[in-house]
Design a protein around this motif. Sequence first.
Motif, short mmCIF file in Angstrom:
data_model
loop_
_atom_site.label_atom_id
_atom_site.label_comp_id
_atom_site.label_asym_id
_atom_site.label_seq_id
_atom_site.Cartn_x
_atom_site.Cartn_y
_atom_site.Cartn_z
N TYR A 87 0.83 -1.21 0.00
CA TYR A 87 0.00 0.00 0.00
C TYR A 87 0.87 1.26 0.00
N LEU A 88 1.78 1.36 0.96
CA LEU A 88 2.56 2.60 1.07
C LEU A 88 3.56 2.74 -0.07
N ARG A 124 -0.84 3.47 -2.82
CA ARG A 124 -1.15 4.84 -2.43
C ARG A 124 -0.81 5.84 -3.55
N ALA A 157 -8.97 0.83 -1.66
CA ALA A 157 -7.86 1.76 -1.39
C ALA A 157 -8.09 3.11 -2.05
N THR A 205 3.52 9.11 6.55
CA THR A 205 2.80 8.94 5.30
C THR A 205 1.30 8.78 5.54
#
Length: 332
Positions: A20-21, A25, A69, A250
């Motif tokens: 995700y990060l 994202r 997401a 973040t």
Amino acid sequence: RPRVLSGIQPTAGSFHLGNYLGAVRQWVSLQESHDAFYMVVDLHAITVPQDPAELRANTRLAAAQLLAAGLDPERCTLFVQSHVPEHAQLAWVMNCLTGFGEASRMTQFKDKSAKQGADRASVGLFTYPVLQVADILLYQAHQVPVGEDQRQHIELTRDLAERFNGRFGETFTVPSAYILKETAKIYDLQEPSIKMSKSASTPKGLINLLDDPRTTAKKVRSAVTDTDTVIRFDPEAKPGVSNLLSIYATLTGTGIPALEEKYAGKGYGALKTDLAEVMVEFVTPFREQTQQYLDDPETLDSILAKGAEKARAVAAETLAHAYDRVGFLPAK
Ligand code: TYM
């Protein structure tokens, strides 16, 4: 609008925080400014053995998580790799331009095949990076948002695009990697010297986005730090604390210096407790939204069908051009 393309594997269970990060994202924000193509790479998944029913379920699960997401099918093209046959077709051409030694130097292949044993590792695993090259070049992508571990594959993509263009004439856009420094590599919470990953981690160091939020909070609170007490961003000397700070910064959009200031004079416990809360606030709605998409597989499948149609229009045009350049006789 410049174009971006990226992909993610349909892994069992759920995406992890590094996925995700490090990548997803950025996909979400790039859909606002770029012509964005994102896919679930099921062809890549079968480079290691997969149970058919699980693969199908994991492919839907991956798409549901991408939507949860924040990917918006009105703003980007979301599709499944196997729905666009041009990926395999261009990969063959690219295989024929790749040196055997060149492919042998791919570090992800070396790591994965070492784990499996040379006789068990498939030829598909060996040519995995070349399929990824085809993925990117088919869409004439300018940028490829990924984590640090994919950099070598993007370098190979650039080399092969240039090689093809040099040999057959300008055909492909030469893409660059889009890797954000702060999140290029998220580390395991128990072993902050290795990247967070499904294979390398103990379960305790791995944040699965679909875990029970209480489990997630517990994992954050028991993250490995160091014997010092100062909360300072210093990845060399303080990898555990620095990883937590990167994640915190973040997820909340706060700068690391502001966090260092906020926690000046406070202990690691305070940082971990707060980050655990931030994580729970993030994963709770993510989990709910993923479930909503999974509960309505018809809608999900139709989003993917529309995505495949849009992707195919672009991919087919590039493939036809590449086939022509190579000298294949057109089928009349
Ligand atoms: P995959 O499925 O392993 O991972 C998806 C994305 O997550 C990033 N990532 C991380 N980023 C930061 N820290 C971590 N600990 C971490 N772990 C994973 C990965 O860098 C990746 O961006 N080969 C690709 C999938 C692929 C692809 C493509 C990507 C296939 N075709 C074309 C870009 C373009 C992969 O296996 O990603």
